[in-house]
Design a protein around this motif. Structure first.
Motif, mmCIF file in Angstrom:
data_model
loop_
_atom_site.group_PDB
_atom_site.id
_atom_site.type_symbol
_atom_site.label_atom_id
_atom_site.label_comp_id
_atom_site.label_asym_id
_atom_site.label_seq_id
_atom_site.Cartn_x
_atom_site.Cartn_y
_atom_site.Cartn_z
ATOM 1 N N PRO A 1 30.214 22.716 51.916
ATOM 2 C CA PRO A 1 29.540 22.594 52.644
ATOM 3 C C PRO A 1 27.792 23.351 52.803
ATOM 4 O O PRO A 1 26.762 22.843 52.962
ATOM 5 N N ALA A 2 28.591 23.999 51.506
ATOM 6 C CA ALA A 2 27.016 24.875 51.464
ATOM 7 C C ALA A 2 26.975 25.029 49.353
ATOM 8 O O ALA A 2 28.267 24.906 48.621
ATOM 9 N N GLU A 3 26.000 25.501 48.941
ATOM 10 C CA GLU A 3 25.867 25.701 47.641
ATOM 11 C C GLU A 3 26.356 26.947 47.001
ATOM 12 O O GLU A 3 26.981 27.842 47.790
ATOM 13 N N THR A 4 26.803 26.736 45.540
ATOM 14 C CA THR A 4 27.391 27.592 45.197
ATOM 15 C C THR A 4 26.732 29.442 45.051
ATOM 16 O O THR A 4 25.268 29.242 45.365
ATOM 17 N N ILE A 5 26.960 30.300 45.868
ATOM 18 C CA ILE A 5 26.189 31.857 46.347
ATOM 19 C C ILE A 5 26.252 32.047 44.504
ATOM 20 O O ILE A 5 26.822 32.545 43.857
ATOM 21 N N SER A 6 25.029 32.226 44.792
ATOM 22 C CA SER A 6 24.391 33.668 43.382
ATOM 23 C C SER A 6 24.900 34.838 43.165
ATOM 24 O O SER A 6 24.901 35.203 44.122
ATOM 25 N N ARG A 7 25.180 34.806 42.015
ATOM 26 C CA ARG A 7 25.732 36.437 41.880
ATOM 27 C C ARG A 7 24.666 37.266 40.764
ATOM 28 O O ARG A 7 25.128 38.409 40.978
ATOM 29 N N SER B 1 44.912 43.560 39.194
ATOM 30 C CA SER B 1 45.660 42.617 40.740
ATOM 31 C C SER B 1 45.063 44.135 41.952
ATOM 32 O O SER B 1 45.342 43.410 42.627
ATOM 33 N N LYS B 2 45.088 44.928 41.658
ATOM 34 C CA LYS B 2 44.723 46.674 42.775
ATOM 35 C C LYS B 2 43.094 46.819 42.719
ATOM 36 O O LYS B 2 43.221 46.880 43.905
ATOM 37 N N ILE B 3 42.431 46.338 42.061
ATOM 38 C CA ILE B 3 41.198 46.699 41.866
ATOM 39 C C ILE B 3 40.543 45.616 43.330
ATOM 40 O O ILE B 3 40.679 43.986 42.841
ATOM 41 N N ALA B 4 40.184 46.151 44.106
ATOM 42 C CA ALA B 4 38.897 45.375 44.817
ATOM 43 C C ALA B 4 37.388 44.430 44.349
ATOM 44 O O ALA B 4 36.922 45.273 44.109
ATOM 45 N N MET B 5 37.311 43.426 44.329
ATOM 46 C CA MET B 5 36.119 42.931 43.769
ATOM 47 C C MET B 5 34.921 42.737 44.676
ATOM 48 O O MET B 5 36.219 41.609 46.734
ATOM 49 N N PRO B 6 34.196 43.059 44.587
ATOM 50 C CA PRO B 6 32.608 41.780 46.151
ATOM 51 C C PRO B 6 33.356 40.636 46.389
ATOM 52 O O PRO B 6 33.467 39.544 44.286
ATOM 53 N N GLY C 1 28.622 29.202 52.740
ATOM 54 C CA GLY C 1 27.694 29.755 52.171
ATOM 55 C C GLY C 1 27.326 31.164 53.050
ATOM 56 O O GLY C 1 26.331 31.741 52.952
ATOM 57 N N ASP C 2 27.243 31.584 54.323
ATOM 58 C CA ASP C 2 27.678 32.957 54.925
ATOM 59 C C ASP C 2 29.112 34.158 54.194
ATOM 60 O O ASP C 2 29.904 34.686 54.467
ATOM 61 N N ILE C 3 27.832 34.848 53.523
ATOM 62 C CA ILE C 3 29.130 35.729 52.027
ATOM 63 C C ILE C 3 29.193 37.055 53.410
ATOM 64 O O ILE C 3 29.201 37.521 52.894
ATOM 65 N N ASP C 4 27.284 36.995 53.968
ATOM 66 C CA ASP C 4 28.080 38.653 54.758
ATOM 67 C C ASP C 4 29.410 38.178 55.427
ATOM 68 O O ASP C 4 30.720 39.312 55.917
ATOM 69 N N LEU C 5 29.437 36.939 56.445
ATOM 70 C CA LEU C 5 30.905 36.985 56.945
ATOM 71 C C LEU C 5 32.251 37.174 56.433
ATOM 72 O O LEU C 5 32.906 37.702 56.658
ATOM 73 N N ALA C 6 32.178 36.627 55.389
ATOM 74 C CA ALA C 6 32.767 35.849 54.195
ATOM 75 C C ALA C 6 33.341 37.698 54.192
ATOM 76 O O ALA C 6 34.881 37.721 53.733
ATOM 77 N N GLU D 1 35.169 39.768 57.086
ATOM 78 C CA GLU D 1 36.370 39.132 57.283
ATOM 79 C C GLU D 1 37.281 39.808 55.837
ATOM 80 O O GLU D 1 38.496 39.290 56.188
ATOM 81 N N LYS D 2 37.079 39.336 54.596
ATOM 82 C CA LYS D 2 37.621 39.928 53.924
ATOM 83 C C LYS D 2 38.383 41.214 53.631
ATOM 84 O O LYS D 2 39.652 41.241 53.840
ATOM 85 N N GLU D 3 37.487 42.073 54.074
ATOM 86 C CA GLU D 3 37.881 43.696 54.803
ATOM 87 C C GLU D 3 38.394 43.267 55.620
ATOM 88 O O GLU D 3 39.849 44.282 55.698
ATOM 89 N N ARG D 4 38.350 42.641 56.997
ATOM 90 C CA ARG D 4 39.187 42.834 58.162
ATOM 91 C C ARG D 4 40.580 42.828 57.392
ATOM 92 O O ARG D 4 42.152 43.124 57.914
ATOM 93 N N LEU D 5 40.895 41.272 56.707
ATOM 94 C CA LEU D 5 42.759 41.114 56.591
ATOM 95 C C LEU D 5 42.934 41.660 55.710
ATOM 96 O O LEU D 5 44.267 42.152 55.678
ATOM 97 N N GLU D 6 41.971 42.709 54.953
ATOM 98 C CA GLU D 6 42.821 43.577 54.076
ATOM 99 C C GLU D 6 42.933 44.930 54.668
ATOM 100 O O GLU D 6 44.701 45.046 54.212
ATOM 101 N N GLU D 7 42.798 45.356 55.765
ATOM 102 C CA GLU D 7 43.037 46.009 56.088
ATOM 103 C C GLU D 7 44.008 46.039 57.329
ATOM 104 O O GLU D 7 44.626 46.769 57.603
ATOM 105 N N LYS D 8 43.862 44.719 57.613
ATOM 106 C CA LYS D 8 44.957 44.564 58.480
ATOM 107 C C LYS D 8 46.842 44.441 57.566
ATOM 108 O O LYS D 8 47.712 44.868 58.458
#
Length: 468
Positions: free
Chosen positions: A54-60, A78-83, A402-407, A410-417
């Motif tokens: 649906p969207a192109e690669t997000i730039s790093r 494996s235990k290091i949180a990456m953006p 392509g919504d990096i902020d929402l991604a 949500e990633k942080e929410r799932l990790e805390e869960k």
């Protein structure tokens, strides 16, 4: 934050929806008509597989991995949180399912009457299983504990189920089976990652097992090492290296494949060479090629004659027929230039050739056409999946869109869960119980392995509470 609490826990106490009793039929087909944006279209009530994200690669470009990894040299990652920006919009469970892209090689092996011929097809399949990693420098999302992924391809004659069975260490188990009871392919993988200053090395610990049921044969092997170079500066590039030994536990035949490291001036980049021997250790075939392009087989005597002639005359590969690379490599000061494509020795037989990638693959995380379809979720599909299926993960879905902020949110929410769920289990002195796989013994190697317990496709609606 305690690094021991990163990533791999999952909440499992939520009630599941009452899904209707219906079996999922994957009536999607390749070579489909699509809308202009690459999304799937519907024709005569049948959904067709998409050909684009649906969207192109997000730039790093605006993110620095060095700020995160500079304290991690020599450490297991494996235990290091990456953006989330360093991810690709697939779960590792979906990445595992890419082993099945070239399932036709398994069907080929099933159809052959000679065990050496079958070993050739299995060796080609083992190489093809890692081919999708070429130029895939994005990190797949770590699966949540209890996360699942199912893939049913009736046109290819198989179905697959995978489950995240452990969080420390992170272990993913999978089981694929032929719809006509021709084969079973299964294994478990612990992707052990280490950072070495300029590169990240991935050791995919775990054994692959392929059973050809008609022939009552079982083959086992482990995957090669993978290294991503230029993590800090320069163009990212990937190499695979190490020895892969494929064993036919029924006949005693073996195939030894050497995935060659890059070497001086890149002359061995991507090369794979090896041989098949029978139980008497007599060489029966020589295997050669590149895991990024194609693999060939030849009689050992012809191979040795060619090598002697090459040394004697000093002839180079330009005098012989060459297989063109499906994609060229851009020049880079630190990226070794590919010296040649695969030189075809007269008398060789083609075992496998890589499927060309989409023209716009570079704008889709370098996905293959097969990978593009793996996270597709059509309206009719959601109620037919287990609530734990990673197609339903909101962080992966947001990144795909392509919504990096929402991604990231949500990633942080799932990790805390996950962390909260683990604290609850610890407080109640409860152990996590896997649903679809159990820890047992591989019947062919005698080693500890995660084995499919069965029942997923019958009970996935009732035995899988949501984890998202």
């Amino acid at each position: 934050m305690n690094s021991e609490e990163e990533f791999f826990d999952a909440e499992t106490g939520l009630e599941s929806d009452d899904s209707c009793e219906v079996s999922f039929k994957d009536a999607l087909v390749f070579d489909s008509k699509q809308a202009a944006d690459g999304s799937s279209t519907q024709e005569n009530g049948v959904w067709e597989r998409r050909k684009a994200l649906p969207a192109e690669t997000i730039s790093r470009n605006n993110f620095s991995v060095w700020s995160i990894l500079k304290k991690c040299i020599g450490m297991e990652l494996s235990k290091i949180a990456m953006p989330v920006v360093f991810n690709e919009p697939l779960s590792f469970l979906q990445r595992i399912s890419e082993y099945m892209e070239h399932t036709h090689l398994i069907h080929k092996a099933c159809s052959l009457s000679d065990s050496i011929d079958r070993m050739q097809a299995v060796a080609a399949f083992a190489v093809s299983a890692v081919a999708s990693q070429w130029e895939r420098t994005g990190k797949p999302f770590n699966p949540l504990l209890g996360e699942t992924y199912e893939l049913i391809r009736e046109d290819e004659g198989y179905r697959l189920i995978s489950e995240q069975v452990s969080h420390h260490p992170p272990i993913s188990a999978f089981h694929a089976q032929s719809l006509k009871q021709e084969f079973e392919f299964h294994g478990s993988i612990y992707p052990k990652l280490k950072f070495w200053g300029k590169s990240v090395e991935a050791e995919p610990k775990g054994t692959m097992t392929l059973e050809l049921l008609k022939h009552k044969e079982a083959y086992t092997w482990t995957n090669p090492m993978c290294c991503v170079h230029n993590i800090i500066l320069g163009k990212l590039w990937i190499e695979q290296y190490g020895t892969v030994e494929i064993v036919n536990h029924s006949t005693g035949d073996k195939c030894i494949l050497n995935f060659k490291p890059c070497g001086m001036f890149g002359k061995d980049l991507h090369k794979v060479e090896g041989y098949i021997q029978d139980k008497g250790k007599k060489k029966r075939r020589v295997i050669y090629g590149k895991w990024t392009e194609c693999m060939y087989s030849i009689d050992p005597k012809l191979y040795e004659t060619f090598k002697k002639s090459e040394k004697k005359t000093g002839s180079d590969s330009k005098k012989l027929k060459q297989e063109r690379s499906c994609e060229g490599e851009e020049e880079d000061d630190e990226l070794p230039e590919v010296q040649e494509t695969v030189t075809v020795i007269p008398g060789s037989a083609l075992l496998w050739r890589i499927t060309p990638r989409p023209a716009n693959s570079a704008q889709m995380y370098n996905f293959t056409s097969f990978a593009v379809t793996l996270n597709e979720l059509e309206p009719c599909m959601e109620r037919l999946l287990a609530p734990t299926d990673c197609r339903l993960r909101p962080d992966i879905r947001a990144m795909e869109n392509g919504d990096i902020d929402l991604a990231s949110a949500e990633k942080e929410r799932l990790e805390e869960k996950q962390r909260a769920a683990r604290r609850e289990r610890s407080k109640d002195e409860e152990e996590w119980s896997t649903r679809w796989f159990h820890l047992g013994t591989n019947p062919f190697t005698g080693a500890e392995d995660w084995l499919y317990a069965g029942g997923y496709f019958d009970r996935k609606y009732t035995d899988c509470p949501s984890i998202y």
